[in-house]
Design a protein around this motif. Sequence first.
Motif, PDB file in Angstrom:
ATOM      1  N   THR A   5       1.029  -1.210  -0.010  1.00 46.69           N
ATOM      2  CA  THR A   5      -0.091  -0.043   0.082  1.00 46.69           C
ATOM      3  C   THR A   5       0.828   1.406   0.150  1.00 46.69           C
ATOM      4  OG1 THR A   5      -0.002   0.250   2.383  1.00 46.69           O
ATOM      5  CG2 THR A   5      -1.672  -1.233   1.375  1.00 46.69           C
ATOM      6  N   GLY A   6       0.371   2.110  -0.680  1.00 45.24           N
ATOM      7  CA  GLY A   6       1.096   3.650  -0.639  1.00 45.24           C
ATOM      8  C   GLY A   6       0.085   4.741  -0.414  1.00 45.24           C
ATOM      9  N   ASN A  48      -5.675  13.472   2.974  1.00 49.46           N
ATOM     10  CA  ASN A  48      -5.527  13.107   1.513  1.00 49.46           C
ATOM     11  C   ASN A  48      -5.740  12.012   1.183  1.00 49.46           C
ATOM     12  OD1 ASN A  48      -4.627  12.845  -1.035  1.00 49.46           O
ATOM     13  ND2 ASN A  48      -2.903  13.857  -0.917  1.00 49.46           N
ATOM     14  N   ASN A  49      -6.933  11.737   0.535  1.00 48.30           N
ATOM     15  CA  ASN A  49      -7.602  10.510   0.324  1.00 48.30           C
ATOM     16  C   ASN A  49      -6.862   9.503  -0.709  1.00 48.30           C
ATOM     17  OD1 ASN A  49      -8.711  11.571  -1.784  1.00 48.30           O
ATOM     18  ND2 ASN A  49     -10.745  10.984  -1.407  1.00 48.30           N
ATOM     19  N   GLY A  71      -6.203   5.018  -6.945  1.00 47.84           N
ATOM     20  CA  GLY A  71      -7.317   5.515  -6.546  1.00 47.84           C
ATOM     21  C   GLY A  71      -7.575   6.482  -5.311  1.00 47.84           C
ATOM     22  N   THR A  72      -8.552   6.390  -4.758  1.00 40.76           N
ATOM     23  CA  THR A  72      -9.006   7.175  -3.648  1.00 40.76           C
ATOM     24  C   THR A  72      -9.569   6.222  -2.517  1.00 40.76           C
ATOM     25  OG1 THR A  72     -11.003   7.851  -4.316  1.00 40.76           O
ATOM     26  CG2 THR A  72      -9.529   9.497  -4.689  1.00 40.76           C
ATOM     27  N   ALA A 114     -11.602   3.096  -3.999  1.00 44.26           N
ATOM     28  CA  ALA A 114     -12.280   3.498  -5.453  1.00 44.26           C
ATOM     29  C   ALA A 114     -11.182   3.668  -6.413  1.00 44.26           C
ATOM     30  CB  ALA A 114     -13.150   4.676  -5.386  1.00 44.26           C
ATOM     31  N   ILE A 115     -11.087   2.671  -7.227  1.00 47.02           N
ATOM     32  CA  ILE A 115      -9.931   2.680  -8.240  1.00 47.02           C
ATOM     33  C   ILE A 115     -10.426   3.449  -9.567  1.00 47.02           C
ATOM     34  CG2 ILE A 115      -8.509   1.162  -9.886  1.00 47.02           C
ATOM     35  CD1 ILE A 115      -9.217  -1.268  -7.711  1.00 47.02           C
ATOM     36  N   ASP A 116      -9.538   4.287  -9.988  1.00 47.87           N
ATOM     37  CA  ASP A 116      -9.586   5.090 -11.248  1.00 47.87           C
ATOM     38  C   ASP A 116      -8.621   4.866 -12.386  1.00 47.87           C
ATOM     39  OD1 ASP A 116      -7.313   6.887 -10.624  1.00 47.87           O
ATOM     40  OD2 ASP A 116      -8.528   7.956  -9.492  1.00 47.87           O
TER      41      ASP A 116
END
Length: 180
Positions: free
Chosen positions: A24-25, A70-71, A91-92, A123-125
């Motif tokens: 995770t980052g 910061n999401n 994503g966020t 939520a992946i963008d």
Amino acid sequence: MAKQFPALDDAHRKFIEDQHLFFTGSAGPEGRVNISPKGMESLRVMGPNRILWMNLTGSGNETAGHLLENNRMTLMWCSFTTRPLILRAYGTARTVQADDKDWTEFAALFPPHRSARQIFDVAIDLVQTSCGYAVPLMDYRAERDTMQKWVDGKSDEDIRAYWSDRNQTTIDGKPTGVPV
């Protein structure tokens, strides 16, 4: 050559499910960037643009603190076996705590774990794959039992006391929002 996708497809999902480890980052608007390895069956792909990750107690709680400011979040998987591949999901995320309305529904998707601190709803963008040619070949032996032994030796009150003592702020001194 890197390839980009608007969402996870079936091949991406299968690749994620086959991995024993993910990273995770996260980062706040200033301060340190956090990158953490994760495992222990703590991730669920919920759809092409959504992942849930159950965050278990650890020595820090950087991601939760970063998300308060910061999401943004990045998740990454690497193949350490036959086919070289790196997959990143950008994503966020939002933090779900044990007293939030979604907690019971989300927690039921994972094996029970008394030290679960939060669940991150990602939520992946953007999805990106790259070659992974320089990632070494390594064999998976087993999950570590260290975390479970630590939890088994603690009461629920001991775990909450640990959160209070060690998980209330990031290494940059920002609050994490972890309940105690």
